[in-house]
Motif scaffolding. Structure first.
Motif, PDB file in Angstrom:
ATOM      1  N   PHE A   1      57.461  65.086 -10.465  1.00 46.93           N
ATOM      2  CA  PHE A   1      58.075  66.030 -10.092  1.00 46.93           C
ATOM      3  C   PHE A   1      57.853  66.397  -8.750  1.00 46.93           C
ATOM      4  O   PHE A   1      58.414  67.010  -8.122  1.00 46.93           O
ATOM      5  CB  PHE A   1      58.262  67.258 -10.859  1.00 46.93           C
ATOM      6  N   SER A   2      56.351  65.896  -8.321  1.00 49.01           N
ATOM      7  CA  SER A   2      56.144  66.365  -6.820  1.00 49.01           C
ATOM      8  C   SER A   2      55.990  65.216  -5.753  1.00 49.01           C
ATOM      9  O   SER A   2      56.123  65.296  -4.629  1.00 49.01           O
ATOM     10  CB  SER A   2      54.651  66.797  -7.057  1.00 49.01           C
ATOM     11  N   ASN A   3      56.221  63.877  -6.469  1.00 50.67           N
ATOM     12  CA  ASN A   3      56.052  62.715  -5.593  1.00 50.67           C
ATOM     13  C   ASN A   3      56.096  61.403  -6.675  1.00 50.67           C
ATOM     14  O   ASN A   3      55.760  61.595  -7.956  1.00 50.67           O
ATOM     15  CB  ASN A   3      54.666  62.698  -5.234  1.00 50.67           C
ATOM     16  N   ASN A   4      56.892  60.529  -6.032  1.00 51.52           N
ATOM     17  CA  ASN A   4      57.043  59.219  -6.976  1.00 51.52           C
ATOM     18  C   ASN A   4      55.574  58.438  -6.969  1.00 51.52           C
ATOM     19  O   ASN A   4      55.538  57.467  -6.309  1.00 51.52           O
ATOM     20  CB  ASN A   4      58.285  58.403  -6.527  1.00 51.52           C
ATOM     21  N   TYR A   5      54.885  58.870  -7.774  1.00 48.45           N
ATOM     22  CA  TYR A   5      53.526  58.027  -7.873  1.00 48.45           C
ATOM     23  C   TYR A   5      53.682  56.873  -8.707  1.00 48.45           C
ATOM     24  O   TYR A   5      52.778  55.953  -8.333  1.00 48.45           O
ATOM     25  CB  TYR A   5      52.480  58.952  -8.592  1.00 48.45           C
ATOM     26  N   ILE A   6      54.874  56.802  -9.312  1.00 48.79           N
ATOM     27  CA  ILE A   6      55.019  55.482 -10.336  1.00 48.79           C
ATOM     28  C   ILE A   6      55.264  54.323  -9.357  1.00 48.79           C
ATOM     29  O   ILE A   6      54.655  53.356  -9.400  1.00 48.79           O
ATOM     30  CB  ILE A   6      55.958  55.834 -11.189  1.00 48.79           C
ATOM     31  N   CYS A   7      56.295  54.425  -8.598  1.00 46.06           N
ATOM     32  CA  CYS A   7      56.440  53.356  -7.444  1.00 46.06           C
ATOM     33  C   CYS A   7      56.474  51.994  -7.898  1.00 46.06           C
ATOM     34  O   CYS A   7      57.288  51.419  -8.641  1.00 46.06           O
ATOM     35  CB  CYS A   7      55.660  53.717  -6.182  1.00 46.06           C
ATOM     36  N   HIS A   8      55.658  51.057  -7.221  1.00 50.31           N
ATOM     37  CA  HIS A   8      55.347  49.644  -7.783  1.00 50.31           C
ATOM     38  C   HIS A   8      54.248  49.480  -8.793  1.00 50.31           C
ATOM     39  O   HIS A   8      53.360  50.213  -8.460  1.00 50.31           O
ATOM     40  CB  HIS A   8      54.966  48.779  -6.393  1.00 50.31           C
ATOM     41  N   PHE A   9      54.217  48.653  -9.459  1.00 47.26           N
ATOM     42  CA  PHE A   9      55.525  47.496  -9.784  1.00 47.26           C
ATOM     43  C   PHE A   9      55.934  48.257 -10.793  1.00 47.26           C
ATOM     44  O   PHE A   9      55.507  48.284 -12.082  1.00 47.26           O
ATOM     45  CB  PHE A   9      54.550  46.433  -9.974  1.00 47.26           C
ATOM     46  N   LEU A  10      57.361  48.214 -10.948  1.00 45.04           N
ATOM     47  CA  LEU A  10      58.071  48.921 -11.922  1.00 45.04           C
ATOM     48  C   LEU A  10      58.797  47.845 -12.621  1.00 45.04           C
ATOM     49  O   LEU A  10      59.623  47.013 -12.217  1.00 45.04           O
ATOM     50  CB  LEU A  10      59.078  49.745 -11.066  1.00 45.04           C
ATOM     51  N   VAL A  11      58.763  48.121 -14.087  1.00 44.97           N
ATOM     52  CA  VAL A  11      59.282  47.045 -14.790  1.00 44.97           C
ATOM     53  C   VAL A  11      60.033  48.157 -16.005  1.00 44.97           C
ATOM     54  O   VAL A  11      59.552  48.834 -16.596  1.00 44.97           O
ATOM     55  CB  VAL A  11      58.390  46.130 -15.805  1.00 44.97           C
ATOM     56  N   MET A  12      61.357  47.689 -16.433  1.00 45.75           N
ATOM     57  CA  MET A  12      61.966  48.535 -17.351  1.00 45.75           C
ATOM     58  C   MET A  12      62.641  47.709 -18.387  1.00 45.75           C
ATOM     59  O   MET A  12      63.428  46.614 -17.823  1.00 45.75           O
ATOM     60  CB  MET A  12      62.976  49.265 -16.561  1.00 45.75           C
ATOM     61  N   LYS A  13      62.834  47.982 -19.377  1.00 45.75           N
ATOM     62  CA  LYS A  13      63.872  47.509 -20.601  1.00 45.75           C
ATOM     63  C   LYS A  13      65.268  47.238 -20.069  1.00 45.75           C
ATOM     64  O   LYS A  13      65.691  48.170 -19.380  1.00 45.75           O
ATOM     65  CB  LYS A  13      63.930  48.340 -21.716  1.00 45.75           C
ATOM     66  N   ARG A  14      65.729  46.204 -19.981  1.00 45.58           N
ATOM     67  CA  ARG A  14      67.135  45.817 -19.489  1.00 45.58           C
ATOM     68  C   ARG A  14      68.125  46.624 -19.758  1.00 45.58           C
ATOM     69  O   ARG A  14      68.865  47.190 -18.976  1.00 45.58           O
ATOM     70  CB  ARG A  14      67.363  44.187 -19.715  1.00 45.58           C
ATOM     71  N   GLU A  15      68.375  46.779 -21.165  1.00 40.52           N
ATOM     72  CA  GLU A  15      69.339  47.725 -21.614  1.00 40.52           C
ATOM     73  C   GLU A  15      69.257  49.085 -21.017  1.00 40.52           C
ATOM     74  O   GLU A  15      70.439  49.603 -20.720  1.00 40.52           O
ATOM     75  CB  GLU A  15      69.313  47.772 -22.990  1.00 40.52           C
ATOM     76  N   LEU A  16      68.034  49.750 -20.756  1.00 40.54           N
ATOM     77  CA  LEU A  16      67.964  50.894 -20.217  1.00 40.54           C
ATOM     78  C   LEU A  16      68.400  50.865 -18.632  1.00 40.54           C
ATOM     79  O   LEU A  16      68.989  51.700 -18.218  1.00 40.54           O
ATOM     80  CB  LEU A  16      66.510  51.527 -20.337  1.00 40.54           C
ATOM     81  N   MET A  17      67.795  49.905 -17.861  1.00 41.18           N
ATOM     82  CA  MET A  17      68.074  49.873 -16.619  1.00 41.18           C
ATOM     83  C   MET A  17      69.539  49.902 -16.341  1.00 41.18           C
ATOM     84  O   MET A  17      70.074  50.201 -15.365  1.00 41.18           O
ATOM     85  CB  MET A  17      67.390  48.919 -15.879  1.00 41.18           C
ATOM     86  N   GLN A  18      70.128  48.709 -17.130  1.00 42.16           N
ATOM     87  CA  GLN A  18      71.629  48.598 -17.054  1.00 42.16           C
ATOM     88  C   GLN A  18      72.433  49.812 -17.326  1.00 42.16           C
ATOM     89  O   GLN A  18      73.635  49.922 -16.716  1.00 42.16           O
ATOM     90  CB  GLN A  18      72.004  47.429 -17.781  1.00 42.16           C
ATOM     91  N   LYS A  19      72.092  50.413 -18.434  1.00 46.88           N
ATOM     92  CA  LYS A  19      72.586  51.783 -18.751  1.00 46.88           C
ATOM     93  C   LYS A  19      72.576  52.862 -17.374  1.00 46.88           C
ATOM     94  O   LYS A  19      73.410  53.238 -17.079  1.00 46.88           O
ATOM     95  CB  LYS A  19      71.984  52.629 -19.904  1.00 46.88           C
ATOM     96  N   LEU A  20      71.541  52.968 -16.817  1.00 45.26           N
ATOM     97  CA  LEU A  20      71.423  54.110 -15.701  1.00 45.26           C
ATOM     98  C   LEU A  20      71.792  53.680 -14.491  1.00 45.26           C
ATOM     99  O   LEU A  20      72.302  54.229 -13.701  1.00 45.26           O
ATOM    100  CB  LEU A  20      69.626  54.293 -15.749  1.00 45.26           C
TER     101      LEU A  20
END
Length: 491
Positions: free
Chosen positions: A208-227
């Motif tokens: 909530f203070s900074n996008n420390y996650i950034c790269h390399f981002l991988v996500m379940k396809r169904e979740l990303m296609q939903k969002l």
């Protein structure tokens, strides 16, 4: 490494314009001290390691869809990016190039390759990075979707390490839905790498203070296609996506923190050139405004009342909750502050699961590695001398510490009424650690607020602790505040 020196001078100038001479002095002093005796050399996996990974990869069937929105990308950058993907030790992927260019430059490079895993997708118009990525997402067939910038590089073992992490989660009966790795930066020619970003596991308040996650981002396809990625957040579209994914995975449904997985290895090289955000923060100021907007939107979606402001570091944010964080976030059970010694150095206040004080010895004016010493963040435990506890947990507090919980108001801040003369309590880190364990077991989190300070003074007693204390708010006596501006925070 001349580009780094020029880049640092440019960043210093922008920082001075924004924050003034005093903060520039401390920032420069910290940078000089931080670089002493520190060298980073990225160690690419050897051919023998990659060969071993190719054989081990045979046991996994996960397909990765790598999405790359491209717009008038330099030919050499585009080729290097594609080659880094084709050089993966894990072979099951598709690379989707969504080309919104007005010229045929990207198409020309794409046509040089005959590998069927490369999918070239021409776009009728440039709708911005979010919508261009969504166009590629609509064509994704993979089990997981990965995001890659058109001028960056993947390490040769990037997909293999992600597949391994997914497999490890599956072996524990868990479904990995959002994964991310460590990363570093590379010069324009990608011949030298520097500034590695070693990341912690999921830490909501740090996020909530900074996008420390950034790269390399991988996500379940169904979740990303939903969002999907949302238009209007260009420049911070990944941050907006991650916040909403964490909301979906951790705050809703199964509420499973283990669905978010950190792979502690540099798998992504972020290319730095004059126009990139990494090299020139002023080049995309709109991105920082978009990040602020994404965080505000996330707060509104959760029903949290408060405000978001920029800190003195671009891309880092400060939340002030209305009334108090306890009133807005029901999962927060304990908040704690920063303990300082007589020389103004961090002496305690935030502890990880091993009882180690993070940022120990750091000057109070320094922000620490990736600015984390000045960022609000989840902690395993905080110190009794600078603590406030949600009423529902007072019983656990009294059971652990053996004293009644009483609050006092010091400098406009309500907190536990600490009496340093209580011999059975004073300086007992083991009880603070046990309290942190019990709080977490009860389903609550512990949050460290670095702008809340407790300063030691006077002579030390036999236990090595101070008999007296000064209380302060680091220039802010408003108890609504929750943190300020980013060493690995291990819960």
């Amino acid at each position: 490494m001349g580009i780094l020196k020029i880049g640092n001078l440019r960043k210093t100038y922008y920082y001075f314009r924004k924050n003034g001479l005093k903060n520039v002095f401390y920032a420069a002093a910290e940078r000089i001290l931080d670089q002493r005796g520190k060298e980073y050399r990225y160690q690419a996996p050897s051919e023998a390691e990659l060969a071993m990974q190719r054989k081990k990869a045979e046991k996994y069937s996960y397909l990765f869809s790598i999405l790359v929105p491209a717009y008038e990308t330099k030919a050499e950058y585009l080729r290097e990016m594609i080659d880094s993907v084709l050089g993966q030790s894990y072979p099951r992927f598709e690379l989707i190039l969504a080309d919104a260019s007005e010229t045929g430059a990207v198409r020309k490079v794409a046509e040089e390759y005959t590998d069927e895993r490369i999918k070239y997708l021409p776009l009728a118009e440039n709708k911005g990075i979010a919508e261009n990525t969504n166009a590629a997402l609509a064509h994704a067939r993979g089990d997981y979707v990965a995001l890659l910038d058109h001028d960056d590089l993947l390490a040769g073992d990037a997909l293999f390490e992600m597949a391994e992490a997914i497999g490890r989660s599956a072996g524990k009966g868990r479904l990995a839905c959002l994964l991310y790795s460590d990363e570093d930066k590379g010069n324009g020619a990608m011949t030298e790498f520097y500034e590695p970003h070693w990341k912690p596991g999921l830490n909501r308040d740090l996020l909530f203070s900074n996008n420390y996650i950034c790269h390399f981002l991988v996500m379940k396809r169904e979740l990303m296609q939903k969002l999907k990625l949302r238009r209007g957040y260009d420049g911070a579209q990944d941050y907006d996506l991650v916040l909403r994914a964490v909301g979906e995975l951790v705050y809703e449904g199964e509420k499973d923190r283990e669905a978010v997985v950190h792979v502690p290895k540099v798998l992504y090289h972020w290319r730095c050139h004059r126009d990139s955000t990494a090299e020139n923060p002023k080049s995309k100021e709109y991105a920082y405004e978009a990040g602020k907007k994404a965080l505000e939107d996330f707060m509104e979606s959760r029903g949290w009342k408060g405000s978001v402001s920029h800190t003195r570091h671009l891309g880092f944010y400060h939340i002030e909750y209305e009334n108090h964080i306890f009133d807005q976030r029901k999962e927060v059970g304990v908040v704690g502050g920063k303990l300082l010694d007589r020389k103004g150095r961090i002496a305690g206040g935030i502890y990880n699961a091993k009882g180690k004080c993070l940022y120990l010895g750091l000057n109070r004016n320094f922000s620490g590695y990736m600015h984390r010493a000045s960022l609000c963040q989840e902690a395993y435990a905080v110190d009794l001398r600078c603590m406030r506890v949600r009423k529902e947990l007072w019983g656990i507090f009294e059971d652990v510490f053996g004293i009644p919980y009483k609050e006092t108001n010091i400098g406009g801040l309500r907190q536990f009424c600490y009496d340093g003369m209580n011999a059975g309590v004073h300086g007992e880190l083991d009880k603070c650690m046990e309290f942190g364990r019990r709080v977490r077991r009860a389903g609550y989190t512990v949050v460290w607020m670095p702008d809340w300070e407790w300063r030691e003074k006077g002579r030390r007693n036999a236990r090595g602790m101070e008999q007296q204390a000064e209380y302060g708010r680091n220039g802010n006596d408003d108890e609504k505040s929750c943190g300020h501006n980013s060493s690995n925070t291990e819960l």
